[in-house]
Motif scaffolding. Structure first.
Motif, short mmCIF file in Angstrom:
data_model
loop_
_atom_site.label_atom_id
_atom_site.label_comp_id
_atom_site.label_asym_id
_atom_site.label_seq_id
_atom_site.Cartn_x
_atom_site.Cartn_y
_atom_site.Cartn_z
N UNK A 87 10.88 -11.94 67.20
CA UNK A 87 12.13 -11.53 67.83
C UNK A 87 11.91 -10.30 68.67
N UNK A 88 12.90 -9.85 69.36
CA UNK A 88 14.25 -10.38 69.34
C UNK A 88 14.38 -11.67 70.15
N UNK A 89 15.39 -12.46 69.84
CA UNK A 89 16.37 -12.20 68.79
C UNK A 89 15.78 -12.45 67.41
N UNK A 90 16.27 -11.68 66.46
CA UNK A 90 15.86 -11.78 65.08
C UNK A 90 16.92 -12.52 64.28
N UNK A 91 16.50 -13.08 63.15
CA UNK A 91 17.44 -13.46 62.10
C UNK A 91 17.47 -12.25 61.17
N UNK A 92 18.66 -11.75 60.90
CA UNK A 92 18.84 -10.61 60.02
C UNK A 92 19.56 -11.10 58.76
N UNK A 93 18.96 -10.87 57.61
CA UNK A 93 19.60 -11.20 56.34
C UNK A 93 20.14 -9.92 55.73
N UNK A 94 21.38 -9.95 55.32
CA UNK A 94 22.02 -8.80 54.67
C UNK A 94 22.39 -9.21 53.25
N UNK A 95 22.02 -8.40 52.29
CA UNK A 95 22.35 -8.70 50.90
C UNK A 95 23.85 -8.57 50.68
N UNK A 96 24.39 -9.55 49.97
CA UNK A 96 25.81 -9.52 49.61
C UNK A 96 26.10 -8.30 48.75
N UNK A 97 27.25 -7.66 49.00
CA UNK A 97 27.70 -6.52 48.20
C UNK A 97 28.96 -6.97 47.47
N UNK A 98 28.86 -7.12 46.14
CA UNK A 98 30.03 -7.59 45.38
C UNK A 98 31.26 -6.73 45.64
N UNK A 99 32.40 -7.37 45.70
CA UNK A 99 33.69 -6.71 45.90
C UNK A 99 33.84 -6.09 47.29
N UNK A 100 32.94 -6.39 48.20
CA UNK A 100 33.01 -5.85 49.55
C UNK A 100 33.89 -6.72 50.43
N UNK A 101 34.60 -6.08 51.35
CA UNK A 101 35.35 -6.84 52.35
C UNK A 101 34.47 -7.14 53.56
N UNK A 102 33.25 -6.65 53.55
CA UNK A 102 32.35 -6.81 54.69
C UNK A 102 31.18 -7.73 54.36
N UNK A 103 30.41 -7.39 53.35
CA UNK A 103 29.16 -8.09 53.07
C UNK A 103 29.37 -9.17 52.03
N UNK A 104 29.94 -10.28 52.45
CA UNK A 104 30.14 -11.42 51.56
C UNK A 104 29.54 -12.65 52.21
#
Length: 160
Positions: free
Chosen positions: A70-87
């Motif tokens: 990349x770029x472009x990259x594939x970006x993996x973000x870990x889920x953050x429990x109870x988050x309104x963002x990282x789900x």
């Protein structure tokens, strides 16, 4: 100005930096992308992300992965429990573009009807480093300044 051009921002496909995907298990997702797509992704060390979400200051510990290519990259973000963002319920989380002037590009998107949803926070200032905007269709666009993109590249190189 083309259909995706905004002053200070070029949303042409060649300018895409990454596609962000929230995943419930980072290690399993890395293996999944390698096995299914032959796409090697490196997990980066955890880092603190200080931001404002809907105007409220937040801090989270995040672990992300970036495709080696990349770029472009594939970006993996870990889920953050109870988050309104990282789900992980939404599939593709956001598209990220590098901009020359983060403040100007963010202000222009807001002026055009895509309000600032979340932004990096430092010294009480927002956005710093990154700005996430949501449009009326629910699409989230991340704007990254050049320094943030360079830090990601350095972290990826160190993780290789």
């Amino acid at each position: 100005m083309g259909p995706f051009a905004v002053p200070e921002i070029d949303f042409g496909p060649g300018k895409l930096h990454h596609v962000g995907i929230v995943v419930p298990d980072s290690d399993a997702a890395v293996q999944h992308f390698e096995d299914l797509y032959g796409l090697p992704i490196r997990l980066l060390p955890e880092s603190h992300y200080h931001c404002r979400i809907d105007g409220v200051a937040h801090s989270t510990v995040q672990r992300l992965g970036l495709s080696i290519e990349g770029p472009p990259h594939v970006e993996l973000l870990r889920e953050v429990p109870e988050s309104t963002v990282w789900h992980s319920r939404s599939g593709v989380h956001h598209l990220g573009f590098v901009v020359d002037d983060l403040a100007a590009a963010s202000a222009e998107l807001e002026r055009r009807g895509s309000p600032l949803w979340m932004g990096g926070l430092a010294g009480g200032q927002c956005p710093v480093g990154t700005a996430y905007h949501r449009d009326s269709l629910g699409l989230t666009i991340e704007l990254l300044d050049a320094a943030t993109a360079a830090r990601l590249a350095t972290r990826l190189n160190e993780a290789r």
